[in-house]
Design an enzyme around this catalytic site. Structure first.
Site, PDB file in Angstrom:
ATOM      1  N   GLU A   1      17.717 -13.650  76.768  1.00  0.00           N
ATOM      2  CA  GLU A   1      17.991 -13.875  78.250  1.00  0.00           C
ATOM      3  C   GLU A   1      17.369 -12.932  78.959  1.00  0.00           C
ATOM      4  OE1 GLU A   1      21.785 -15.529  78.502  1.00  0.00           O
ATOM      5  OE2 GLU A   1      21.015 -17.494  78.263  1.00  0.00           O
TER       6      GLU A   1
ATOM      7  N   GLU B   1      26.012 -12.610  55.335  1.00  0.00           N
ATOM      8  CA  GLU B   1      26.927 -11.553  55.941  1.00  0.00           C
ATOM      9  C   GLU B   1      27.705 -10.589  54.991  1.00  0.00           C
ATOM     10  OE1 GLU B   1      31.401 -13.126  56.997  1.00  0.00           O
ATOM     11  OE2 GLU B   1      29.730 -14.205  57.934  1.00  0.00           O
TER      12      GLU B   1
END
Length: 309
Positions: A87, A118
């Site tokens: 953004e 992960e």
């Protein structure tokens, strides 16, 4: 890798006594309970504002020297990093490489969970290195910053990335929602809004995710303010690339200069950018002179206009 008993001791994995019977409540009461728990997040973030401010000032200083900001995370934490990084270019008209986000499992993990990704610290370090962290394309060292995001504070992928960044002398920041975490011990700056047990046990996409988004928004916005992408509370770095943004750009010029909409529209047409238009109007100079002034002040409109006033 931690044992199950170690994970069970984390606040983010604890069972919330207030919501143990949430499934038995009428829908409105259920929502009120969720809302009451969510209301605790703002206070948790408020408690860590000094650490957030320290991070912003350190990152901004590195941006001025050509550095970039990298986010690394897994699962929800990784997705929130990608969201914030993606953004910033349209909001502040900065290169997409200035804010760089890495999620365990790659871009496919944005839509499809890749929990097993992960568990490898080596992969976290490798993915960060492969993204060119702390080095330009020609191999020259640059002052990048890494924010390792892990609600639980112990994600191996994030720990590996933080260790790699610290080993090469980069600034490292840990963003977690538990106290005395492993990621905090690995980083130069620790930001830890303590959000407590989740509404649904272990579902850190909820309160911990909300706190994480609030902090990331503060960091990226604060850094852009400190580096001159904002004038007052106006997004003067924004590019007018569609009808909505052209209208917004005109309103920004109007607010900054006091001229009317037709004048702002005509000025934007000549200036091409909001900052240039404001300088032209405020200083009564032409476009080349305005662009030269902006360049001399590193694009910082406040610094330019305050000095000229």
């Amino acid at each position: 890798m931690e044992t199950k008993s170690t994970l069970a001791n984390l606040a983010t994995e604890a069972r919330n006594p207030r919501t143990e019977h949430i499934d038995e409540l009428p829908t409105l009461d259920m929502l009120r309970l969720i809302n009451e728990e969510d209301a605790k997040v703002a206070a948790a973030v408020a408690a860590v504002l000094p650490e957030v401010a320290k991070a912003i000032d350190a990152i901004a200083q590195r941006f001025i020297s050509g550095g970039r900001l990298f986010y690394v995370g897994a699962g929800t934490s990784g997705r929130l990093g990608v969201l914030d990084a993606s953004e910033c270019p349209p909001t502040f008209s900065v290169p997409p490489t200035l804010f760089h986000a890495i999620i365990a499992g790659g871009d496919t993990a944005l839509r499809r969970s890749s929990e097993q990704s992960e568990d490898s610290p080596e992969q976290g370090a490798a993915d960060l290195a492969n993204a060119g962290f702390a080095h330009s394309p020609d191999g020259t060292a640059i002052p990048d910053t890494l924010i390792g995001i892990a609600a639980s504070g112990r994600t191996p992928y994030v720990l590996g990335a933080l260790a790699h960044a610290r080993n090469i002398g980069a600034l490292t920041i840990a963003l977690t929602c538990v106290q005395n975490s492993q990621v905090a011990a690995t980083a130069d700056i620790s930001i830890a809004p303590i959000t407590g047990p989740e509404i649904l046990t272990g579902s850190t996409r909820m309160k911990a995710g909300t706190a994480t988004k609030l902090v990331l928004n503060m960091i990226s916005t604060g850094v852009m303010i400190r580096t001159g992408a904002v004038y007052g509370n106006l997004m003067v770095n924004m590019q007018a690339s569609n009808v909505k943004l052209v209208d917004r750009a005109q309103r920004i010029i109007m607010a900054a200069t006091g001229i009317d909409q037709p004048s702002a529209a005509a000025l934007l047409e000549i200036a091409c950018t909001i900052k240039t238009a404001i300088v032209m109007q405020k200083l009564s100079i032409d476009r080349p002179a305005a662009e030269a002034e902006l360049k001399a002040h590193h694009g910082n409109l406040s610094a330019l206009l305050n000095r000229k006033s």
